[in-house]
Write a protein that holds these residues in place. Structure first.
Motif, PDB file in Angstrom:
ATOM      1  N   LYS A  63       0.800  -1.250   0.153  1.00 52.80           N
ATOM      2  CA  LYS A  63      -0.104  -0.103  -0.175  1.00 52.80           C
ATOM      3  C   LYS A  63       1.072   1.143   0.032  1.00 52.80           C
ATOM      4  N   VAL A  64       1.754   1.378  -0.944  1.00 54.98           N
ATOM      5  CA  VAL A  64       2.554   2.321  -1.063  1.00 54.98           C
ATOM      6  C   VAL A  64       1.962   3.497  -2.417  1.00 54.98           C
ATOM      7  N   ARG A  65       2.055   4.700  -2.074  1.00 56.46           N
ATOM      8  CA  ARG A  65       1.561   5.547  -3.189  1.00 56.46           C
ATOM      9  C   ARG A  65       2.555   6.567  -3.126  1.00 56.46           C
ATOM     10  N   LEU A  66       3.224   6.921  -4.465  1.00 57.05           N
ATOM     11  CA  LEU A  66       4.207   7.838  -4.676  1.00 57.05           C
ATOM     12  C   LEU A  66       3.764   8.702  -5.980  1.00 57.05           C
ATOM     13  N   GLN A  67       3.108   9.872  -5.466  1.00 56.13           N
ATOM     14  CA  GLN A  67       2.689  10.701  -6.392  1.00 56.13           C
ATOM     15  C   GLN A  67       2.707  12.147  -6.553  1.00 56.13           C
ATOM     16  N   GLY A  68       2.736  12.710  -7.496  1.00 50.41           N
ATOM     17  CA  GLY A  68       3.170  14.292  -7.743  1.00 50.41           C
ATOM     18  C   GLY A  68       4.399  14.606  -7.150  1.00 50.41           C
ATOM     19  N   ASN A  69       5.469  13.628  -7.209  1.00 45.15           N
ATOM     20  CA  ASN A  69       6.954  13.960  -6.979  1.00 45.15           C
ATOM     21  C   ASN A  69       7.655  14.505  -8.079  1.00 45.15           C
ATOM     22  N   ARG A  70       8.764  15.088  -7.923  1.00 49.38           N
ATOM     23  CA  ARG A  70       9.589  15.703  -8.982  1.00 49.38           C
ATOM     24  C   ARG A  70      10.959  15.344  -8.849  1.00 49.38           C
ATOM     25  N   PHE A  71      11.472  14.803  -9.945  1.00 53.75           N
ATOM     26  CA  PHE A  71      13.052  14.232  -9.903  1.00 53.75           C
ATOM     27  C   PHE A  71      14.021  15.169 -10.986  1.00 53.75           C
ATOM     28  N   PHE A  72      14.893  15.662 -10.351  1.00 54.69           N
ATOM     29  CA  PHE A  72      15.703  16.216 -11.190  1.00 54.69           C
ATOM     30  C   PHE A  72      17.144  16.151 -11.033  1.00 54.69           C
ATOM     31  N   THR A  73      17.845  16.065 -11.888  1.00 58.07           N
ATOM     32  CA  THR A  73      19.394  15.894 -11.875  1.00 58.07           C
ATOM     33  C   THR A  73      20.172  16.885 -12.615  1.00 58.07           C
ATOM     34  N   ALA A  74      21.075  17.455 -12.285  1.00 57.41           N
ATOM     35  CA  ALA A  74      21.967  18.478 -12.854  1.00 57.41           C
ATOM     36  C   ALA A  74      22.802  17.546 -13.782  1.00 57.41           C
ATOM     37  N   ALA A  75      23.798  18.328 -14.548  1.00 55.21           N
ATOM     38  CA  ALA A  75      24.718  17.794 -15.421  1.00 55.21           C
ATOM     39  C   ALA A  75      25.483  16.626 -14.672  1.00 55.21           C
ATOM     40  N   GLY A  76      26.030  15.809 -15.297  1.00 51.49           N
ATOM     41  CA  GLY A  76      26.871  14.728 -14.664  1.00 51.49           C
ATOM     42  C   GLY A  76      26.013  13.273 -14.548  1.00 51.49           C
ATOM     43  N   PHE A  77      24.652  13.429 -14.476  1.00 48.68           N
ATOM     44  CA  PHE A  77      23.756  12.084 -14.319  1.00 48.68           C
ATOM     45  C   PHE A  77      24.593  10.874 -13.563  1.00 48.68           C
ATOM     46  N   LYS A  78      25.126  11.137 -12.512  1.00 42.66           N
ATOM     47  CA  LYS A  78      25.624  10.005 -11.912  1.00 42.66           C
ATOM     48  C   LYS A  78      24.587   9.309 -11.066  1.00 42.66           C
ATOM     49  N   ASN A  79      23.404   9.714 -11.317  1.00 40.77           N
ATOM     50  CA  ASN A  79      22.090   8.929 -10.578  1.00 40.77           C
ATOM     51  C   ASN A  79      21.894   7.480 -11.081  1.00 40.77           C
ATOM     52  N   ARG A  80      21.096   6.945 -10.465  1.00 37.54           N
ATOM     53  CA  ARG A  80      20.395   5.671 -11.048  1.00 37.54           C
ATOM     54  C   ARG A  80      18.982   6.062 -11.709  1.00 37.54           C
ATOM     55  N   ASN A  81      17.984   5.836 -11.056  1.00 37.39           N
ATOM     56  CA  ASN A  81      16.604   5.948 -11.506  1.00 37.39           C
ATOM     57  C   ASN A  81      15.848   7.092 -10.526  1.00 37.39           C
ATOM     58  N   GLY A  82      14.968   7.643 -11.078  1.00 39.58           N
ATOM     59  CA  GLY A  82      13.985   8.274 -10.048  1.00 39.58           C
ATOM     60  C   GLY A  82      13.258   7.633  -9.187  1.00 39.58           C
ATOM     61  N   ILE A  83      12.657   6.415  -9.513  1.00 41.17           N
ATOM     62  CA  ILE A  83      12.200   5.431  -8.679  1.00 41.17           C
ATOM     63  C   ILE A  83      12.631   4.021  -8.876  1.00 41.17           C
ATOM     64  N   GLY A  84      13.199   3.188  -8.085  1.00 40.07           N
ATOM     65  CA  GLY A  84      13.758   1.996  -8.175  1.00 40.07           C
ATOM     66  C   GLY A  84      12.605   1.171  -7.233  1.00 40.07           C
ATOM     67  N   MET A  85      12.432   0.067  -7.915  1.00 37.96           N
ATOM     68  CA  MET A  85      11.479  -0.813  -7.163  1.00 37.96           C
ATOM     69  C   MET A  85      11.842  -2.499  -7.166  1.00 37.96           C
ATOM     70  N   THR A  86      12.032  -3.099  -6.198  1.00 34.11           N
ATOM     71  CA  THR A  86      12.620  -4.586  -5.973  1.00 34.11           C
ATOM     72  C   THR A  86      11.499  -5.325  -5.685  1.00 34.11           C
ATOM     73  N   CYS A  87      10.401  -4.887  -4.607  1.00 39.39           N
ATOM     74  CA  CYS A  87       9.405  -5.841  -4.257  1.00 39.39           C
ATOM     75  C   CYS A  87       8.438  -5.054  -3.780  1.00 39.39           C
TER      76      CYS A  87
END
Length: 134
Positions: free
Chosen positions: A66-90
């Protein structure tokens, strides 16, 4: 639990060393009825939000529900070292709705969200806005 209108900024000095698994927010174990809404995730290193256990163990039995992820904002500047905005395994009964992704992710990553093949136990609803590529 509801988390709303918080900015998660991973550019602080304590995060200077890059570690792929360093997510801004993690929802794991037996977490129930968690809502994350109207939050901003910037300068990410790992995923913005990680749902589930980060291990590769296929025998994991404690997963969020019962997880709800809604209306969030994900930004990354130059470099792009991040993985994903949302990662889900189970998880069970997960809603990912009306989130905004820009600049996700570094090369060879799924971009806005990543959902593993062993993730879903009952239901998943996903709608997102990704107005631009990198």
């Amino acid at each position: 639990m509801t988390i709303t209108d918080i900015t998660f900024d991973m550019s602080a000095p304590q995060y200077a060393n890059w570690v792929e698994e360093r997510n801004a927010l993690v929802i794991q174990g037996e977490s129930r009825s968690v809502t994350v809404t109207d939050c901003t995730f910037i300068n990410l290193i790992g995923d913005g939000i990680g749902v589930g256990d980060s291990s590769a163990d296929p025998e994991i039995t404690a997963c969020p529900s019962k997880v709800r992820l809604q209306g969030n904002r994900f930004f990354t500047a130059a470099g792009f070292k991040n993985r994903n905005g949302i990662g889900m395994t189970c998880g069970t009964s997960i809603q990912i709705k009306d989130n905004y992704f820009y600049g996700m992710a570094r090369e060879n990553m799924p971009r806005s969200r990543s959902i593993s093949s062993r993730t879903i136990r009952t239901s998943l609803s996903v709608t997102s806005r990704s107005p631009g590529t990198r």
